[in-house]
Scaffold this active site. Sequence first.
Site, PDB file in Angstrom:
ATOM      1  N   GLU A 140      -1.452 -10.366  -5.683  1.00 47.30           N
ATOM      2  CA  GLU A 140      -1.474 -11.168  -6.910  1.00 47.30           C
ATOM      3  C   GLU A 140      -0.715 -10.462  -8.030  1.00 47.30           C
ATOM      4  OE1 GLU A 140      -3.982 -10.194  -4.931  1.00 47.30           O
ATOM      5  OE2 GLU A 140      -5.773 -11.400  -5.301  1.00 47.30           O
TER       6      GLU A 140
ATOM      7  N   CYS B 120      -1.908  -4.979  -5.354  1.00 49.40           N
ATOM      8  CA  CYS B 120      -2.329  -6.206  -4.680  1.00 49.40           C
ATOM      9  C   CYS B 120      -1.225  -7.270  -4.726  1.00 49.40           C
ATOM     10  CB  CYS B 120      -3.562  -6.783  -5.364  1.00 49.40           C
ATOM     11  SG  CYS B 120      -4.983  -5.684  -5.425  1.00 49.40           S
TER      12      CYS B 120
ATOM     13  N   GLU C 263       0.831  -1.201   0.000  1.00 49.29           N
ATOM     14  CA  GLU C 263       0.000   0.000   0.000  1.00 49.29           C
ATOM     15  C   GLU C 263       0.871   1.258   0.000  1.00 49.29           C
ATOM     16  OE1 GLU C 263      -3.808  -2.043   2.305  1.00 49.29           O
ATOM     17  OE2 GLU C 263      -2.689  -0.449   3.319  1.00 49.29           O
TER      18      GLU C 263
ATOM     19  N   CYS D 210      -9.346  -9.461  -6.524  1.00 46.45           N
ATOM     20  CA  CYS D 210     -10.188  -8.347  -6.957  1.00 46.45           C
ATOM     21  C   CYS D 210     -10.287  -8.342  -8.484  1.00 46.45           C
ATOM     22  CB  CYS D 210      -9.628  -7.015  -6.448  1.00 46.45           C
ATOM     23  SG  CYS D 210      -8.207  -6.390  -7.384  1.00 46.45           S
TER      24      CYS D 210
HETATM   25 ZN   LIG Z   1      -6.250  -7.270  -6.611  1.00 48.28          ZN
END
Ligand SMILES: [Zn+2]
Length: 134
Positions: A58, A56, A47, A89
Amino acid sequence: MPNVTPEQLMQKAMEVRAKAHCPYSKFHVGAALLTESGEIFTGCNVENASYPCGICAERTAITKAVSEGHQKFVAIAVISDAEDVVTPCGICRQTMREFSKDLKVYCAKRDGSYETHTLAELLPHSFGPENLKS
Ligand SMILES: [Zn+2]
């Protein structure tokens, strides 16, 4: 097919989850991506104080793999610190789709128990590179 079990992949995802940089969401995520050649690339969420800059777990794993010359993937394991199963997501699903329609996605609970999905289940009627060809 690489000789790596889903449990081994999940173990790698669990290990890298601890490295997540998530001071804002406090939501630790780890991912482990298995290439066709049997290598594993891990990633955690990273982040940023400027929230949209975050990435993210992934996509961290996929970016690491692609930057090392790998583009053929067979499976990815994803785990967070939530009690319930976590699934990728939408942006991550589309990023996976760029490289594989048939990716296996192991989506885990905090304790490591997991569900197996295919990317086609998670992102039906998807748009991919072949759609740009006329
Ligand atoms: Zn994601």
